[in-house]
Design a protein around this motif. Sequence first.
Motif, PDB file in Angstrom:
ATOM      1  N   ASP A  19       0.796  -1.284   0.014  1.00 44.64           N
ATOM      2  CA  ASP A  19      -0.009  -0.133   0.133  1.00 44.64           C
ATOM      3  C   ASP A  19       0.841   1.127   0.052  1.00 44.64           C
ATOM      4  N   ASP A  37      -5.366  -4.434 -11.012  1.00 48.04           N
ATOM      5  CA  ASP A  37      -4.701  -3.796  -9.842  1.00 48.04           C
ATOM      6  C   ASP A  37      -4.702  -4.890  -8.727  1.00 48.04           C
ATOM      7  N   ARG A  38      -3.846  -5.660  -8.451  1.00 42.04           N
ATOM      8  CA  ARG A  38      -3.543  -6.697  -7.704  1.00 42.04           C
ATOM      9  C   ARG A  38      -3.889  -8.107  -8.111  1.00 42.04           C
ATOM     10  N   MET A  82     -10.801 -14.148  -0.252  1.00 40.54           N
ATOM     11  CA  MET A  82      -9.977 -13.591  -1.445  1.00 40.54           C
ATOM     12  C   MET A  82     -10.021 -14.331  -2.754  1.00 40.54           C
ATOM     13  N   SER A  87      -2.056 -12.422  -2.708  1.00 34.76           N
ATOM     14  CA  SER A  87      -2.513 -13.180  -1.557  1.00 34.76           C
ATOM     15  C   SER A  87      -1.099 -14.030  -1.070  1.00 34.76           C
ATOM     16  N   ARG A 115     -15.427  -7.747  -1.132  1.00 39.38           N
ATOM     17  CA  ARG A 115     -14.518  -6.678  -1.031  1.00 39.38           C
ATOM     18  C   ARG A 115     -14.903  -5.855   0.305  1.00 39.38           C
ATOM     19  N   PRO A 156      -9.277  -7.172  -4.275  1.00 37.89           N
ATOM     20  CA  PRO A 156     -10.546  -7.847  -4.270  1.00 37.89           C
ATOM     21  C   PRO A 156     -11.554  -7.211  -5.099  1.00 37.89           C
TER      22      PRO A 156
HETATM   23  P1  TYD Z   1      -7.344  -1.463  -1.703  1.00 36.66           P
HETATM   24  O1  TYD Z   1      -7.898  -0.265  -1.124  1.00 36.66           O
HETATM   25  O2  TYD Z   1      -7.594  -1.567  -3.152  1.00 36.66           O
HETATM   26  O3  TYD Z   1      -5.680  -1.119  -1.511  1.00 36.66           O
HETATM   27  P2  TYD Z   1      -4.306  -0.592  -2.673  1.00 36.66           P
HETATM   28  O4  TYD Z   1      -5.034   0.571  -3.074  1.00 36.66           O
HETATM   29  O5  TYD Z   1      -3.269  -0.594  -1.733  1.00 36.66           O
HETATM   30  O6  TYD Z   1      -4.537  -1.669  -3.745  1.00 36.66           O
HETATM   31  O7  TYD Z   1      -7.087  -2.803  -0.922  1.00 36.66           O
HETATM   32  C1  TYD Z   1      -6.913  -3.972  -1.155  1.00 36.66           C
HETATM   33  C2  TYD Z   1      -6.262  -4.470  -0.090  1.00 36.66           C
HETATM   34  O8  TYD Z   1      -6.444  -5.817  -0.042  1.00 36.66           O
HETATM   35  C3  TYD Z   1      -4.736  -4.139   0.110  1.00 36.66           C
HETATM   36  O9  TYD Z   1      -4.447  -3.750   1.407  1.00 36.66           O
HETATM   37  C4  TYD Z   1      -4.151  -5.589   0.003  1.00 36.66           C
HETATM   38  C5  TYD Z   1      -5.393  -6.629   0.244  1.00 36.66           C
HETATM   39  N1  TYD Z   1      -5.322  -7.766  -0.451  1.00 36.66           N
HETATM   40  C6  TYD Z   1      -4.901  -9.093   0.211  1.00 36.66           C
HETATM   41  O10 TYD Z   1      -4.632  -8.934   1.296  1.00 36.66           O
HETATM   42  N2  TYD Z   1      -4.888 -10.220  -0.507  1.00 36.66           N
HETATM   43  C7  TYD Z   1      -5.360 -10.263  -1.698  1.00 36.66           C
HETATM   44  O11 TYD Z   1      -4.885 -11.320  -2.385  1.00 36.66           O
HETATM   45  C8  TYD Z   1      -5.647  -9.197  -2.438  1.00 36.66           C
HETATM   46  C9  TYD Z   1      -6.230  -9.138  -3.905  1.00 36.66           C
HETATM   47  C10 TYD Z   1      -5.465  -7.888  -1.838  1.00 36.66           C
END
Ligand code: TYD
Length: 223
Positions: free
Chosen positions: A16, A96-97, A71, A102, A54, A44
């Motif tokens: 983050d 985005d992720r 997740m 995970s 989410r 998510p």
């Molecule tokens: P988000 O507000 O989208 O954070 P960022 O802008 O930093 O991407 O929140 C997603 C949060 O979910 C982020 O802190 C990371 C967490 N996350 C996991 O812990 N495991 C996962 O598999 C995914 C996809 C996200």
Amino acid sequence: MSVQYPGLFITVEGIDGAGKSTHLPYIHSVFRKEGFNVLETREPGGTPVANKLRDILLQETLAPETELLLMFAARNEHLQKSILPALSEGKCVLCDRFTDSSYAYQGGGRGIDNEIIQHLETWVQHDIKPDLTLYFDLSVELSLERRALRNQEHNIKDRFEDESPYFFERVRQGYLDRIKQQPHRFYVLNGADSIPIIQERLSDFLKDWLRYYNTTDRHPMHG
Ligand code: TYD
């Protein structure tokens, strides 16, 4: 490389505050200029049901195992209803992720055994993996400074952002371990660099990468 779909699956990762959100619009524009129809999405989330999951994931206190399972539940919805259909239409999916988060957060951060995560990954994804992952690396110290600033301005903290610096050190290490295991899939950017420098690196790298990619059989639509 396997020939499963004509599209391109690109993911963006980092702790983050490392700069993903700042740079996503630029990454999107590079692929669009290269002629791709881009679906930008995030995890998510990414479908109505996954977005409900989410909300739970970012707000409720959960046991680590529940967090991991939710997740992957959200990921399964996202893959089946949005990502895979877009890839089979030849789109560039910019996410985005994805599963590396995970491994980093639930594996590194929460201490869940990587084998369990791998098991879920295989079950949900079979052999679907991102074609390329852009990883924004940043020290935990700098990420905390940036997040403190951002929260002063917008107050958009979620449950993960309340975690300790030690948690984020483990998350970052989780990413670095993953990169060591699969070096060819990742491109690492220094999240501490200025915005113009990162954009220049991204532009040069992505153009080269696409040129290489287009010359392989993997990508007939854009070859
Ligand atoms: P988000 O507000 O989208 O954070 P960022 O802008 O930093 O991407 O929140 C997603 C949060 O979910 C982020 O802190 C990371 C967490 N996350 C996991 O812990 N495991 C996962 O598999 C995914 C996809 C996200």
